[in-house]
Design a protein around this motif. Structure first.
Motif, PDB file in Angstrom:
ATOM      1  N   MET A 183      11.017  11.625  15.658  1.00  0.00           N
ATOM      2  CA  MET A 183      11.835  10.734  16.489  1.00  0.00           C
ATOM      3  C   MET A 183      13.095  11.479  16.926  1.00  0.00           C
ATOM      4  N   SER A 184      13.344  11.518  18.240  1.00  0.00           N
ATOM      5  CA  SER A 184      14.545  12.159  18.754  1.00  0.00           C
ATOM      6  C   SER A 184      15.757  11.278  18.492  1.00  0.00           C
ATOM      7  N   THR A 185      16.946  11.789  18.784  1.00  0.00           N
ATOM      8  CA  THR A 185      18.167  11.020  18.576  1.00  0.00           C
ATOM      9  C   THR A 185      18.154   9.770  19.438  1.00  0.00           C
ATOM     10  N   LEU A 186      18.477   8.648  18.823  1.00  0.00           N
ATOM     11  CA  LEU A 186      18.448   7.372  19.542  1.00  0.00           C
ATOM     12  C   LEU A 186      19.764   7.133  20.271  1.00  0.00           C
ATOM     13  N   ASP A 187      19.683   6.357  21.358  1.00  0.00           N
ATOM     14  CA  ASP A 187      20.889   6.040  22.122  1.00  0.00           C
ATOM     15  C   ASP A 187      21.838   5.144  21.342  1.00  0.00           C
ATOM     16  N   THR A 188      21.265   4.287  20.483  1.00  0.00           N
ATOM     17  CA  THR A 188      22.092   3.334  19.752  1.00  0.00           C
ATOM     18  C   THR A 188      21.339   2.863  18.523  1.00  0.00           C
ATOM     19  N   ASP A 189      21.997   2.066  17.709  1.00  0.00           N
ATOM     20  CA  ASP A 189      21.335   1.489  16.552  1.00  0.00           C
ATOM     21  C   ASP A 189      20.597   0.198  16.912  1.00  0.00           C
ATOM     22  N   VAL A 190      21.263  -0.665  17.681  1.00  0.00           N
ATOM     23  CA  VAL A 190      20.680  -1.953  18.047  1.00  0.00           C
ATOM     24  C   VAL A 190      20.851  -2.178  19.551  1.00  0.00           C
ATOM     25  N   VAL A 191      19.743  -2.441  20.237  1.00  0.00           N
ATOM     26  CA  VAL A 191      19.783  -2.820  21.648  1.00  0.00           C
ATOM     27  C   VAL A 191      19.775  -4.339  21.709  1.00  0.00           C
ATOM     28  N   ILE A 192      20.774  -4.907  22.365  1.00  0.00           N
ATOM     29  CA  ILE A 192      20.908  -6.356  22.467  1.00  0.00           C
ATOM     30  C   ILE A 192      20.723  -6.763  23.922  1.00  0.00           C
ATOM     31  N   MET A 193      19.788  -7.667  24.167  1.00  0.00           N
ATOM     32  CA  MET A 193      19.537  -8.154  25.517  1.00  0.00           C
ATOM     33  C   MET A 193      20.241  -9.484  25.707  1.00  0.00           C
ATOM     34  N   GLY A 194      21.237  -9.501  26.579  1.00  0.00           N
ATOM     35  CA  GLY A 194      21.960 -10.728  26.857  1.00  0.00           C
ATOM     36  C   GLY A 194      23.397 -10.695  26.381  1.00  0.00           C
ATOM     37  N   ALA A 195      24.353 -10.881  27.312  1.00  0.00           N
ATOM     38  CA  ALA A 195      25.785 -10.862  26.981  1.00  0.00           C
ATOM     39  C   ALA A 195      26.355 -12.274  26.951  1.00  0.00           C
TER      40      ALA A 195
END
Length: 576
Positions: free
Chosen positions: A1-13
């Motif tokens: 697994m390559s380096t991830l952009d973030t820990d948690v992707v959240i859909m919706g603000a």
């Protein structure tokens, strides 16, 4: 697994996604929030804020910024068609540290939640990103979003990778549809028109639920001089009728002498829903807020239920991301939240039925309400909001008080070593319930809320004793491994004595002075002398103090917490 952009992707603000991102950021991890809109929603939606949610906002470090947009002690009165009060909801208790109910202005609160993300390196809010693809690749997720230009046209696509993904994008959730789970419940056909006006022409500061057989209505006093009305539309009235100024004036003229002079700042039509997803988790993907459940508006629980989701999920994601717990912990999120949400929907639907009764049913209701108000016990059932189901987690990260077995907790205990205490303390277990929050003293602080002493992670607390005396050396290593704060609750009269006596404890113990007697009363009516509090301030375990090792072992097992020592003992991202 390559380096991830973030820990948690959240859909919706919306408020749930933004709160979740703040809680993750406060505990030292990254989140990227993707929002299809070009800006935050600018019209009011939720108007009721509970004391439980305020504890979450305090944990997120944002209550100071949000409090000016609230009105505390929001009283709710159910009135009939003649304006007679059938029931009043005016709880005076503050067991969680704040008044039970507040009115608030959601757009201003959402703005502060969004601004709070600027505090965290690696946490971002990306507007004009419409999620169109989602993959769970086992050890991470990949989310594809269309980037929209100022006109709403697709300008390109972007892929964001993270360890986990959480759908908080509302009732039409892309994430829930991707998960393929049922969205069970009811969507009554009844439509309502909501009108918000500036410069409140009435000035009454609270809430009226108008159970009027002719046309049910709601009238709400909100902060900053805003008044909200909601009116039910009859089945034979087309939705487009609300665009007719004469029709809207006919609705409002009952309440104000000159509807034409009102400054309307928002007008929308909506339909009540009562639905809940079959599960809130599929692999590395989760649901929270309206994406997981739709709540009728009657008790103001839609916003607050979403806050409970964010509170519950945030500490569990953080625990796994830190390596403190295995992924089994994440299963408890759906186990714990689903039942309470379903119960809350049922209560809200029942209140809606009471509101919409016809003439005959309304007369029966009014007579019944008058009779119930003559009985203090039944009257207080409504006044003190005791009909509202408080969250109680019977499965998940809990330990049964009678057997000390992990994973499930009975509300009562029948036969155990607790039997001698049952007559005086009752047989109701506090496990799975939220712990109280009185004001207390410590050696460093005076008249401080208990959460500020405990911090936002695990705590083990005893009444009147030094908790280290009941724990082995190995237990204390686990305490340090999981950053469990040791607390000794004492009458304020004994605090300084205890501070001196416990100064040489093998693990530091914070002595808390019970200045009001609230903590003493709590233990006095419960058959325990020790509690273990989860990061969300729910009681994970309660026992006699001598049972401390078994209670701790039960929590370690129920929470799928690591028993490996000598690792993960840093305090990054943890406030004390």
């Amino acid at each position: 697994m390559s380096t991830l952009d973030t820990d948690v992707v959240i859909m919706g603000a919306g408020p749930v996604g933004l709160t979740l991102a703040n809680l993750i950021g406060m505990r030292g991890h990254r989140a990227i929030v993707l929002e299809a809109r070009s800006e935050l929603i600018d019209y009011p939606r939720g108007v009721g804020l509970d004391d439980e949610a305020i504890r979450t906002l305090c944990t997120a470090g944002l209550w100071g910024q949000i409090e000016p947009f609230t009105v505390p002690h929001h009283v709710v009165r159910l009135v009939n068609g003649e304006g007679r009060v059938l029931a009043a909801n005016d709880p005076q208790t503050q067991e969680f540290g704040f008044p039970r109910k507040h009115g608030f202005i959601q757009p201003l609160v959402d703005r502060e939640l969004a601004a709070g993300l600027d505090r965290f390196t690696g946490t971002e809010l990306r507007f004009s990103h419409r999620v169109v693809g989602l993959e769970d690749l086992g050890d991470h997720v990949s989310v594809t979003a269309e980037q929209l230009d100022a006109d709403g046209n697709v300008a390109g696509t972007v892929t964001v990778t993270g360890r986990y993904a959480v759908g908080c994008e509302g009732g039409s959730s892309f994430t829930r549809k991707w998960m393929g789970v049922e969205f069970e419940g009811k969507s009554p056909s009844t439509r309502w028109v909501v009108v918000d006006v500036d410069d409140d022409p009435i000035g009454a500061p609270n809430v009226y639920l108008g159970a009027d057989p002719r046309r049910p209505y709601v009238s709400i006093g909100l902060p900053q001089g805003i008044r909200r009305w909601e009116f039910m539309l009859h089945d034979n009235e087309p939705t487009g009728l609300v665009d007719d100024p004469d029709f809207m004036s006919s609705l409002l003229e009952r309440f104000v002498p000159d509807p034409a002079a009102l400054t309307i700042i928002n007008q929308r039509t909506f339909t009540h829903h009562g639905r809940v997803a079959g599960s809130f988790r599929k692999g590395n993907v989760f649901l929270a807020g309206d994406a997981a459940h739709l709540m009728p508006v009657w008790l103001g629980q839609g916003w607050n239920s979403g806050m409970r989701d964010a509170t519950n999920l945030a500490w569990k994601l953080t625990s796994v991301l830190r390596g403190d717990a295995s992924e089994n912990l994440l299963d408890s999120y759906s186990d714990e939240r689903h039942k309470h949400v379903a119960d809350m929907i049922d209560v809200n639907m029942a209140v809606g039925s009471i509101m919409k009764m016809g003439r005959f049913g309304g007369k029966v209701r009014d007579i019944s309400a008058s009779a119930l108000n003559l009985v203090p016990k039944w009257k207080s059932y409504f006044t003190e909001l005791r009909f509202k189901p408080m969250p109680r987690y019977a499965t998940g990260v809990v330990v049964d008080q009678a057997t000390l077995r992990p994973g499930q907790a009975e509300a009562t205990f029948k036969s155990s070593k607790l039997a001698p205490f049952v007559d005086s303390a009752g047989s109701i277990s506090p496990v799975g319930l939220q712990f109280i929050q009185p004001r207390v003293n410590t050696g460093e602080h005076t008249n401080i809320l208990l959460d500020e002493v405990i911090g936002d992670w695990w705590a083990l607390a005893t009444w009147g004793t030094n908790p280290t005396k009941f724990l082995s050396a190995n237990d204390l290593e686990l305490i340090r491994r999981h950053r469990v704060k040791l607390i000794s609750f004492m009458p304020e009269t004994q605090r300084r004595w205890a501070e001196k006596r416990y100064a040489d404890s093998p693990t530091p113990v914070t002595v808390v002075g019970d200045t009001s007697g609230a903590l003493k009363r709590w233990f006095d009516v419960r058959a325990c002398g020790l509690i273990i509090l989860r990061p969300d301030r729910f009681v994970a375990a309660a026992s006699l103090t001598q049972q401390a090792p078994r209670a701790l072992a039960g929590v370690i097992a129920a929470g799928s917490l690591s028993t490996a020592l000598g690792t993960g003992t840093g305090t990054e991202g943890v406030r004390s």
